[in-house]
Enzyme design. Structure first.
Site, mmCIF file in Angstrom:
data_model
loop_
_atom_site.group_PDB
_atom_site.id
_atom_site.type_symbol
_atom_site.label_atom_id
_atom_site.label_comp_id
_atom_site.label_asym_id
_atom_site.label_seq_id
_atom_site.Cartn_x
_atom_site.Cartn_y
_atom_site.Cartn_z
ATOM 1 N N ASN A 1 34.407 103.488 42.349
ATOM 2 C CA ASN A 1 34.916 104.717 41.742
ATOM 3 C C ASN A 1 33.983 105.106 40.599
ATOM 4 O OD1 ASN A 1 36.370 106.711 40.434
ATOM 5 N ND2 ASN A 1 38.048 105.366 39.789
ATOM 6 N N HIS B 1 45.398 107.342 40.464
ATOM 7 C CA HIS B 1 44.696 106.465 39.523
ATOM 8 C C HIS B 1 45.390 106.578 38.162
ATOM 9 C CE1 HIS B 1 41.615 104.846 36.908
ATOM 10 N NE2 HIS B 1 41.101 104.265 37.980
ATOM 11 N N GLU C 1 44.315 106.895 35.301
ATOM 12 C CA GLU C 1 43.758 107.943 34.427
ATOM 13 C C GLU C 1 44.331 109.307 34.801
ATOM 14 O OE1 GLU C 1 39.629 106.959 35.060
ATOM 15 O OE2 GLU C 1 39.978 105.036 34.054
HETATM 16 P P1 PGA Z 1 36.800 99.296 35.816
HETATM 17 O O1 PGA Z 1 37.629 100.493 36.493
HETATM 18 O O2 PGA Z 1 36.215 98.467 36.926
HETATM 19 O O3 PGA Z 1 35.725 99.991 34.998
HETATM 20 O O4 PGA Z 1 37.757 98.527 34.964
HETATM 21 C C1 PGA Z 1 38.401 100.283 37.659
HETATM 22 C C2 PGA Z 1 39.055 101.570 38.064
HETATM 23 O O5 PGA Z 1 39.442 102.359 37.186
HETATM 24 O O6 PGA Z 1 39.210 101.849 39.261
#
Ligand code: PGA
Length: 259
Positions: free
Chosen positions: A9, A101, A103
């Site tokens: 991602n 996700h 976020e």
């Molecule tokens: P990270 O993100 O590997 O930078 O912790 C994972 C994600 O948000 O899918």
């Protein structure tokens, strides 16, 4: 056998030239290994929308490599300035789409119902949803992680038919581990994945539960991927930061080949 997957991602990173360079480096690293990916092991590159046609084209017909989008709209089409529909994503050549996700849940207030709409549209246009779930630190400290994840799955996914649900991939991403450098221990990931599979089994039965791929996400790196992937119910990873570095990302991908 369920698929074993390493998905990268890229979030809101990389200019066009940087994106082209990263795909090129990843493809070369796989080619240079001189091996073909084992049956059922896949890599998915998930760039920002503008680079999706380019990335889809670059991985087209490359064994084991696919492209996906980071989000899709909750409606099929219409006056929704700035949104991108599932239909458009599919026509750009992608096969996967991340839904829910943390976020998106946090910064764009995506509710369980909204994610249910998005999942249905993704499936309608033959995209495989990578549905994210996971608790925050407060919830984990209160011992509520199972309840939180079960509610996320129930409210957004469990009204799907068996056939529809069997096309979904689930990514367990504890919010406290995303981008923080704090990874869940293999035991924590293993326990939650076992719980998710059991929850699916209770709802859809053993056959479906056994065939759905469950990915771990949250500060997964070359140094910890092997231990995480060695857990029985961890079928690969959704990788953020480490997916922007070709060497780190392919190293994580190769560690899945040994599973
Ligand atoms: P990270 O993100 O590997 O930078 O912790 C994972 C994600 O948000 O899918």
């Amino acid at each position: 056998m369920r698929k074993q997957i390493t998905a990268g991602n890229w979030k809101m990173h990389l200019t066009k030239d940087e994106a082209i360079d990263l795909v090129f480096q990843i493809k070369n690293a796989v080619k240079d290994s001189g091996k073909r990916p084992p049956e059922g092991v896949e890599m998915i590159l998930i760039p920002p929308f503008p680079w999706l046609p380019m990335v889809s084209q670059a991985v087209h017909n490359v064994p084991g490599m696919h492209a996906g989008a980071q989000n899709c709209a909750h409606e099929e089409q219409g006056a929704l300035t700035g949104e991108v529909s599932a239909d458009m994503i599919a026509s750009a050549g992608a096969q996967y789409v991340i839904i829910g996700h943390s976020e998106r849940r946090q910064h764009f207030q995506e509710s369980h119902d909204r994610l249910k709409e998005k999942t249905a549209l993704a499936l309608k246009y033959n995209l495989t949803p990578i549905f994210c779930c996971g608790e925050n630190l407060k919830e984990r400290n209160a011992g509520e992680e199972n309840r939180v994840v079960e509610k996320q799955l129930t409210d957004s996914l469990f009204s799907l038919s068996k056939e529809e649900f069997s096309r979904v991939i689930i990514a367990y991403e504890p919010v406290w581990a995303i981008g923080t450098g704090k990874t869940a221990t293999p035991e924590q990931a293993g326990q939650m994945h076992a719980f998710i599979r059991e929850t699916i089994e209770n709802h859809y039965g053993n056959n479906i539960a056994r065939q759905v791929s469950l990915l771990y996400g949250g500060s997964c790196k070359p140094g910890n991927a092997k231990a995480l992937f060695s857990q029985q119910h961890v079928d690969g990873g959704l990788i953020g930061g480490a997916s922007l570095n070709a060497k780190d990302f392919t190293e994580i991908y190769f560690s899945l080949w040994e599973k």
